[in-house]
Write an enzyme that holds these catalytic residues in place. Sequence first.
Site, PDB file in Angstrom:
ATOM      1  CD  GLU A  97      43.543  -5.745  53.691  1.00  0.00           C
ATOM      2  OE1 GLU A  97      44.294  -6.185  54.592  1.00  0.00           O
ATOM      3  OE2 GLU A  97      43.666  -4.615  53.204  1.00  0.00           O
ATOM      4  CD  GLU A 130      40.733  -1.524  54.818  1.00  0.00           C
ATOM      5  OE1 GLU A 130      41.921  -1.273  55.137  1.00  0.00           O
ATOM      6  OE2 GLU A 130      40.183  -2.597  55.072  1.00  0.00           O
TER       7      GLU A 130
HETATM    8  C1  GLA Z   1      44.134  -3.390  56.180  1.00  0.00           C
HETATM    9  C2  GLA Z   1      42.960  -3.977  56.937  1.00  0.00           C
HETATM   10  C3  GLA Z   1      42.396  -3.057  57.970  1.00  0.00           C
HETATM   11  C4  GLA Z   1      43.501  -2.357  58.717  1.00  0.00           C
HETATM   12  C5  GLA Z   1      44.357  -1.612  57.744  1.00  0.00           C
HETATM   13  C6  GLA Z   1      45.458  -0.799  58.380  1.00  0.00           C
HETATM   14  O1  GLA Z   1      43.809  -2.787  55.010  1.00  0.00           O
HETATM   15  O2  GLA Z   1      41.930  -4.393  56.088  1.00  0.00           O
HETATM   16  O3  GLA Z   1      41.606  -3.827  58.858  1.00  0.00           O
HETATM   17  O4  GLA Z   1      44.258  -3.288  59.411  1.00  0.00           O
HETATM   18  O5  GLA Z   1      44.970  -2.545  56.891  1.00  0.00           O
HETATM   19  O6  GLA Z   1      46.245  -0.129  57.438  1.00  0.00           O
END
Ligand code: GLA
Length: 667
Positions: free
Chosen positions: A152, A309
């Site tokens: 991210e 994710e």
């Molecule tokens: C993000 C991060 C993960 C985690 C999630 C929790 O997407 O990439 O590492 O912290 O949020 O929702």
Amino acid sequence: MDDKLFDRIIHGGDYNPDQWLNTPEIWDEDMRLMNLAHVNSATVGIFAWSLIEPQEGVYDFSCLDTIMDKLHENGKAVILATPSGARPPWLAEKYPEVLRVEENGIRNLFGVRHNHCLTSPVYREKVRNINRMLAERYKEHPALKMWHISNEYSGECHCDLCQNAFRAWLKKEYNNDIDDLNERWWNGFWSHRLNSFEQISSPVNRGENHVSALKLAWKRFVTDSHISFYENEIAPLRELTPDIPITTNFMRMYDGIDYQKFAQHLDLISWDSYPAWEKGNNEEESISVAFTHDVFRSMKGGKPFFLMESTPSLVNWHPVNKLPKPARQALSSMQAVAHGADSIQYFQWRKSRGGHEKYHGAVVDHCGHENTRVFREVTRLGKQLELLADITGSRTDSHVAVVCDWENIWAVRYFCGYNNNRRDYIKECEKWYAPFCKRGIATDVIAMDADFSKYDLVIAPFLYMLKDGTAERIEEYVKNGGTFLMTYLSALVDTDDRCYLGGFPAGNLKNVFGIVCEETDSLPENMTGKASFNGKMYDVNHVCDILHADTAAVLGTYESDFYAGTPAVTKNTFGKGAAWYAAFRNDDCLANDICQQLIAETGLVSDAAFPVPDGVQVRKRGDFLFVLNFADDNRSICLDKEYTDVLAECPCSGTVSLPECGYLILK
Ligand code: GLA
Ligand code: ZN
């Protein structure tokens, strides 16, 4: 690179075995549970830097080796991450320049993650080095199927290195000509005429923050810094593993980076979806998520993307973390697949015992066994995804597009005037997307510089800024038979937020749309105006353009205020096409009603040959027709013919009742 990367839908998620170094027996238990859950992949190493390089130049791959082997022995694909999203303490201690400097000019201390300077040569070198070590070590490993770069990417740094890099970037962008920059930034205003590029700094609250052209330039620079940081990361991977696809995980409509530009550097798009379910309006949220899927899919011209994710249950970062209802995540996952996802992945596989995210949903809970609701739901979904294996690689072809442009997100935010508090650019785009989503009409969501020619209809809400050439491309598109709709406050400024002279909309668009915009009115929150379209009355919310029509037909007029009787919705025939202008904002059903007419006029057809009830979404992908119930109760679907119910593996016809969160996949 092939659109079909795998012959199955990837089902897995972030796997952090390095959190369990002291209980390595848990790793075998993980394998047993992954097999039970029909999980076929794991994303490893995201924050593993201190595991694999515990001290500078000292490497220890033993844990990662074991995990890679175990995953492979169990038939799992590995998505291997580069660890730049978080750095070990030794690195920050020895090289403070790697830490980020905030807007206030103060350098952060070591802590959290995503806390690094994008320019720092030391950080870039260290990242390239660790990435090379990873690629060297695992280039032949049979489990390695994809690279996941960092995590991210986000944020910005205001250190001296970044300031200098920004100035160098500006020099290039403005041909090393400070007078040109002064002209384009309109620096004669407030005595801001600059003598040299050295006088420029990043926009911050205690400094220059009223020059929107500077703010736009800074965002573009931050985007380019991320891209060059990423290119630096992937150089050794491209060299050593040229056949392994590369992605990085994007976030939902995150606008700190121009994702539409960044996308061109990725082999495939992946993104992290965390919808706010159970907050009161699931249907609206489901359309907003559909929109985001389509944004990301459209960045690669309809190619499949990865859902990198999602949570198998709740998150831990909302103010209140309500559990999603049973089957909500499965429904949400199927929606992703319907819109082009070739993977369903979770954050995370096993709940952390400690640390900041220990109450975030995971497939395996603290109890450690499979007898949980969440585990059962993940398993059920895993089995269902196996039945959809044939879908992977299939593209989506849309005949309608909504323009939602990253640079325009910034431009709309930065200008001062009219409805300062109620701009809602992305919401406006979603509003004009919703009518298609609700009718089961596949839609792309594109940047303004994307190719319009493949669409029958293009809708560009609030197209405030025009990039170079956009006006000409709209003209060309309409002339050749396209239908294009713009709404209020469109085609006002260039890429330096400088107004076009000679009247709005800019340049020859006045002829294309057959209108001239004379003034813009803004209404306080407690005031609404009235306008009609096709004989029906609508509220005017927040903002409206006052027009006169030259060649355009007037389809709606204002019915209140001193401009009552003047045009509010117009349509101009231009060349072989049509250019529509909806001059006011309406927060109710104007978009729906106009789109109804546009759909009829352009001959767009639904993916569903049967009526789509309220709250239900239908999407065709490959040979599969997804029917997804996002309404708050049961919905009856009256099928037009006999289909095969892919999940139940039996014929399906007549009237089918779908419960809340229910879905059908038909063939
Ligand atoms: C993000 C991060 C993960 C985690 C999630 C929790 O997407 O990439 O590492 O912290 O949020 O929702
Ligand atoms: Zn910096």
